[in-house]
Write a protein that holds these residues in place. Structure first.
Motif, PDB file in Angstrom:
ATOM      1  N   GLU A  31       0.833  -1.213   0.000  1.00  0.00           N
ATOM      2  CA  GLU A  31       0.000   0.000   0.000  1.00  0.00           C
ATOM      3  C   GLU A  31       0.859   1.251   0.000  1.00  0.00           C
ATOM      4  OE1 GLU A  31      -3.730   1.924   2.158  1.00  0.00           O
ATOM      5  OE2 GLU A  31      -3.571   0.053   1.114  1.00  0.00           O
ATOM      6  N   GLY A  32       0.378   2.255  -0.707  1.00  0.00           N
ATOM      7  CA  GLY A  32       0.977   3.594  -0.684  1.00  0.00           C
ATOM      8  C   GLY A  32       2.485   3.569  -0.592  1.00  0.00           C
ATOM      9  N   PRO A  33       3.123   3.142  -1.651  1.00  0.00           N
ATOM     10  CA  PRO A  33       4.586   3.014  -1.559  1.00  0.00           C
ATOM     11  C   PRO A  33       5.203   4.322  -1.110  1.00  0.00           C
ATOM     12  CG  PRO A  33       3.771   2.202  -3.669  1.00  0.00           C
ATOM     13  CD  PRO A  33       2.629   2.891  -2.997  1.00  0.00           C
ATOM     14  N   ALA A  34       6.099   4.222  -0.173  1.00  0.00           N
ATOM     15  CA  ALA A  34       6.725   5.433   0.358  1.00  0.00           C
ATOM     16  C   ALA A  34       7.517   6.124  -0.745  1.00  0.00           C
ATOM     17  CB  ALA A  34       7.634   5.083   1.530  1.00  0.00           C
ATOM     18  N   GLU A  35       7.622   7.422  -0.608  1.00  0.00           N
ATOM     19  CA  GLU A  35       8.191   8.219  -1.687  1.00  0.00           C
ATOM     20  C   GLU A  35       9.643   7.822  -2.009  1.00  0.00           C
ATOM     21  OE1 GLU A  35       6.187  11.462  -2.225  1.00  0.00           O
ATOM     22  OE2 GLU A  35       7.700  12.752  -3.135  1.00  0.00           O
ATOM     23  N   ASP A  36      10.372   7.474  -0.995  1.00  0.00           N
ATOM     24  CA  ASP A  36      11.772   7.125  -1.292  1.00  0.00           C
ATOM     25  C   ASP A  36      11.856   5.805  -2.031  1.00  0.00           C
ATOM     26  OD1 ASP A  36      11.001   5.637   0.869  1.00  0.00           O
ATOM     27  OD2 ASP A  36      12.894   5.823   1.951  1.00  0.00           O
ATOM     28  N   ARG A  37      10.918   4.952  -1.757  1.00  0.00           N
ATOM     29  CA  ARG A  37      10.859   3.684  -2.469  1.00  0.00           C
ATOM     30  C   ARG A  37      10.555   3.936  -3.948  1.00  0.00           C
ATOM     31  NH1 ARG A  37       6.715   0.352  -3.302  1.00  0.00           N
ATOM     32  NH2 ARG A  37       7.207  -1.800  -3.760  1.00  0.00           N
ATOM     33  N   LEU A  38       9.661   4.895  -4.178  1.00  0.00           N
ATOM     34  CA  LEU A  38       9.315   5.246  -5.549  1.00  0.00           C
ATOM     35  C   LEU A  38      10.479   5.905  -6.272  1.00  0.00           C
ATOM     36  CD1 LEU A  38       5.683   6.537  -5.118  1.00  0.00           C
ATOM     37  CD2 LEU A  38       6.440   4.499  -6.324  1.00  0.00           C
ATOM     38  N   PHE A  39      11.184   6.753  -5.539  1.00  0.00           N
ATOM     39  CA  PHE A  39      12.355   7.379  -6.158  1.00  0.00           C
ATOM     40  C   PHE A  39      13.393   6.333  -6.520  1.00  0.00           C
ATOM     41  CE2 PHE A  39      10.993  11.637  -4.931  1.00  0.00           C
ATOM     42  CZ  PHE A  39      11.374  12.308  -6.078  1.00  0.00           C
ATOM     43  N   ALA A  45       3.148   3.291 -10.591  1.00  0.00           N
ATOM     44  CA  ALA A  45       3.887   3.648  -9.379  1.00  0.00           C
ATOM     45  C   ALA A  45       4.661   4.948  -9.590  1.00  0.00           C
ATOM     46  CB  ALA A  45       4.838   2.522  -9.000  1.00  0.00           C
ATOM     47  N   LEU A  46       5.208   5.127 -10.800  1.00  0.00           N
ATOM     48  CA  LEU A  46       5.994   6.328 -11.073  1.00  0.00           C
ATOM     49  C   LEU A  46       5.122   7.580 -11.058  1.00  0.00           C
ATOM     50  CD1 LEU A  46       8.200   4.988 -14.020  1.00  0.00           C
ATOM     51  CD2 LEU A  46       8.773   5.080 -11.590  1.00  0.00           C
ATOM     52  N   LEU A  47       3.882   7.412 -11.560  1.00  0.00           N
ATOM     53  CA  LEU A  47       3.000   8.581 -11.640  1.00  0.00           C
ATOM     54  C   LEU A  47       2.696   9.184 -10.274  1.00  0.00           C
ATOM     55  CD1 LEU A  47       0.266   7.822 -14.310  1.00  0.00           C
ATOM     56  CD2 LEU A  47       2.045   9.573 -14.381  1.00  0.00           C
ATOM     57  N   CYS A  48       2.723   8.332  -9.244  1.00  0.00           N
ATOM     58  CA  CYS A  48       2.497   8.853  -7.888  1.00  0.00           C
ATOM     59  C   CYS A  48       3.425  10.035  -7.619  1.00  0.00           C
ATOM     60  CB  CYS A  48       2.779   7.787  -6.829  1.00  0.00           C
ATOM     61  SG  CYS A  48       1.711   6.360  -6.916  1.00  0.00           S
ATOM     62  N   LEU A  49       4.642   9.944  -8.156  1.00  0.00           N
ATOM     63  CA  LEU A  49       5.656  10.956  -7.872  1.00  0.00           C
ATOM     64  C   LEU A  49       5.283  12.330  -8.421  1.00  0.00           C
ATOM     65  CD1 LEU A  49       8.818   8.826  -8.639  1.00  0.00           C
ATOM     66  CD2 LEU A  49       8.171   9.735  -6.409  1.00  0.00           C
TER      67      LEU A  49
END
Lengths: 265, 279
Positions: free
Chosen positions: B96-104, B194-198
């Motif tokens: 759920e809600g991958p943390a931002e650093d994980r996405l980066f 997942a990338l779009l979340c950023l």
């Protein structure tokens, strides 16, 4: 082409003359019969659901998802019995079941003759596709109280197939409980009706109440495209007198919301 | 290949596991990596049921004991949920809600060239979908698109925004009456979602995205196929440009814009069971 035959008597088994010319009325009637057979599946499912829900104690203990397992033998049998049907089941109205917010008791036929349940993520926190209450196969029976044919449409929720979904409302104790429904993949529908359409003297296409082509022998009216023409919704609801529109003869498939359009030779 | 037969289950199987080859641990890791990558990359989709244990073990060429250990590890990582009983089995669960650093971290796995190419692919699919949809859309399709844009405008976290953003493009392809383009959009969303979340953390950009999508709907509704195509393409290109800008920034700075949701990293996984299946 030779002489025009008067109809399609006995054609339900093996057509005696697969190339004999048939009338628009006969083809419209056969299309209707093809979908009525699927509607029989929906009606049988609906009867099972109503019997089940009326037998289950309503209140704090039920109905629950586990109760719906009793529908499975019937659903499996119907999938096996009708080659045209690729999915069948009960889509609950949200709030009907006491253990989950929403549920589809839905079974699909695999290519190898097996049946498998559809398992969707219905958690709105997690899936953008968790709310199914806007799909035509749900809203049409709910809002009209009548059975309906949804599509042709791309069913990205359940099958990823271009499909028709036939559905009927389920009402228990005056309350809308959901829909009984069956899926027909368009490629199967096409295989079922094309031999008939090809025997018409002119090119032909079948459209739904919105003018969307469901089957066609006319390369200028491809499946999935929209046909501009008369008010098809009104035609579907109106009398079955064959009429004309431009260079097309128009036939209603009595009882099912499809219209057959045949061009003059 | 493996001396433990697939049908050996239960206590007897556990005992015999003692006598499996010594590389069993490596096999568990290999299975965890294989399935874990597939889930993280979206090759296995959220909520998807994995084949039964014996079937899956056979497909992967490992014993059921090895497979169970791997499934255990995946459950601990929150990537698999197992439900017992009828209709039970192992199901893919996306964190759920991958943390931002994980996405980066995910973003930096992409080169700018790869991102540009992903954007080209996506623009081609969405552009074609919009072009066809403008010729084939009926009121039912339009309603779904409008509903999605409204939801996009109201969604309050980047993950939800990203899901609805993706759903809009899937619906656009469905409105084009094309199962192939629809499947293509679904596949693209597993990569780009997942990338779009950023880029959707920024509410002012969200406004721009919403407006762009509304413009696509208007063009589709007007049956203006060329306009619909170019608007859909620009919509995708604008998002991908922002992603590439982030990617370029992400190489020089440890982080791009300040994380909005904290940095719990890879440990932040969803443990909640999905609704509809009480334990």
């Amino acid at each position: 082409m030779g002489g025009r035959s008067t109809g399609l008597v006995g054609a339900a088994d093996t057509p005696p003359e697969a190339t004999a010319v048939v009338t628009g009325e006969a083809v419209a009637a056969r299309v209707r019969d093809t979908l009525e057979d699927v509607f029989d599946t929906v009606a049988e499912t609906r009867v099972d659901i109503v019997a089940l829900l009326e037998g289950v104690s309503v209140g704090e203990h039920g109905p629950v998802t586990a109760d719906l397992a009793a529908l499975r033998p019937g659903l499996h049998a119907r999938l096996a019995a009708r080659a045209l049907v690729s999915g069948v089941g009960f889509v609950t109205a949200p709030g009907l079941l006491t253990d989950v917010p929403a549920w589809l008791e839905w079974w699909q036929a695999g290519t190898d003759g097996t049946v498998r349940p559809l398992l969707l993520d219905l958690d709105p926190e997690h899936s953008a596709y968790s709310d199914y209450t806007h799909w035509d196969w749900f809203t049409l029976p709910r809002d009209t109280g009548q059975r309906a044919v949804a599509g042709p449409y791309v069913d990205y929720l359940c099958s990823d197939e271009y499909s028709l979904t036939l559905s009927a409302p389920v009402t228990v104790g005056g309350r809308f409980a959901g829909v009984a429904a069956a899926d027909v993949y368009l490629r199967h529908f096409e295989a079922a009706v094309m031999p008939l359409l090809k025997r018409l003297p002119g090119s032909a296409h079948l459209v739904n109440a919105r003018g969307r082509v469901a089957a066609s022998t006319d390369p200028h009216h491809l499946v999935g495209s929209l046909t501009k023409g008369p008010d098809f919704a009104a035609l579907v609801a109106g009398p079955s007198e064959p009429g004309r529109f431009g260079g097309l003869r128009v036939y209603r498939c009595d009882g099912v919301p499809l219209v057959l359009l045949v061009s003059d030779d | 290949m493996n001396p433990v037969r697939r049908d050996e289950k239960g206590a007897g199987g556990a005992r015999r596991a003692v006598f499996t080859p010594v590389d069993t641990r490596a096999r568990v890791d290999a299975v965890v990596r294989r399935l874990g990558d597939a889930i993280e990359l979206g090759l296995l989709s959220d909520g998807e049921q994995l084949p039964g244990e014996s079937e899956l073990a056979a497909q992967l060429g490992v014993s059921t004991v090895t497979l169970r250990e791997a499934l255990m590890a995946l459950r601990q990582r929150g990537l698999v949920t197992t439900r017992r009983g009828r209709g039970g089995g192992s199901f893919v669960t996306l964190p759920e809600g991958p943390a931002e650093d994980r996405l980066f971290a995910r973003l930096t796995d992409w080169s700018t060239e790869e991102l540009r190419d992903l954007g080209d692919h996506w623009a081609a699919v969405s552009g074609a979908a919009a072009w066809l949809a403008a010729q084939r859309t009926d009121i039912g399709d339009l309603r779904q698109l409008i509903r999605s844009v409204d939801e996009l405008a109201q969604a309050d976290d980047p993950t939800a925004r990203s899901r609805v953003y993706g759903r809009f493009h899937v619906e656009l392809a469905a409105a084009a009456q094309s199962p192939r383009l629809t499947r293509e959009e679904v596949a693209l969303q597993t990569e780009v979602g997942a990338l779009l979340c950023l880029v959707l953390t920024d509410t002012s950009y969200l406004k721009e995205v919403t407006d762009r999508h509304r413009a696509v709907i208007s063009a589709v509704q007007d049956e203006a196929e060329d306009r619909a195509r170019s608007l859909a393409e620009r919509c995708v290109q604008a998002s991908m440009t922002r992603l590439i800008e982030l990617r370029l920034g992400a190489t020089s700075a440890a982080h791009g814009p300040g994380p909005e949701e904290g940095t719990h990293g890879r440990q932040e996984y969803r443990s909640r069971r999905r609704s509809g299946h009480p334990a």
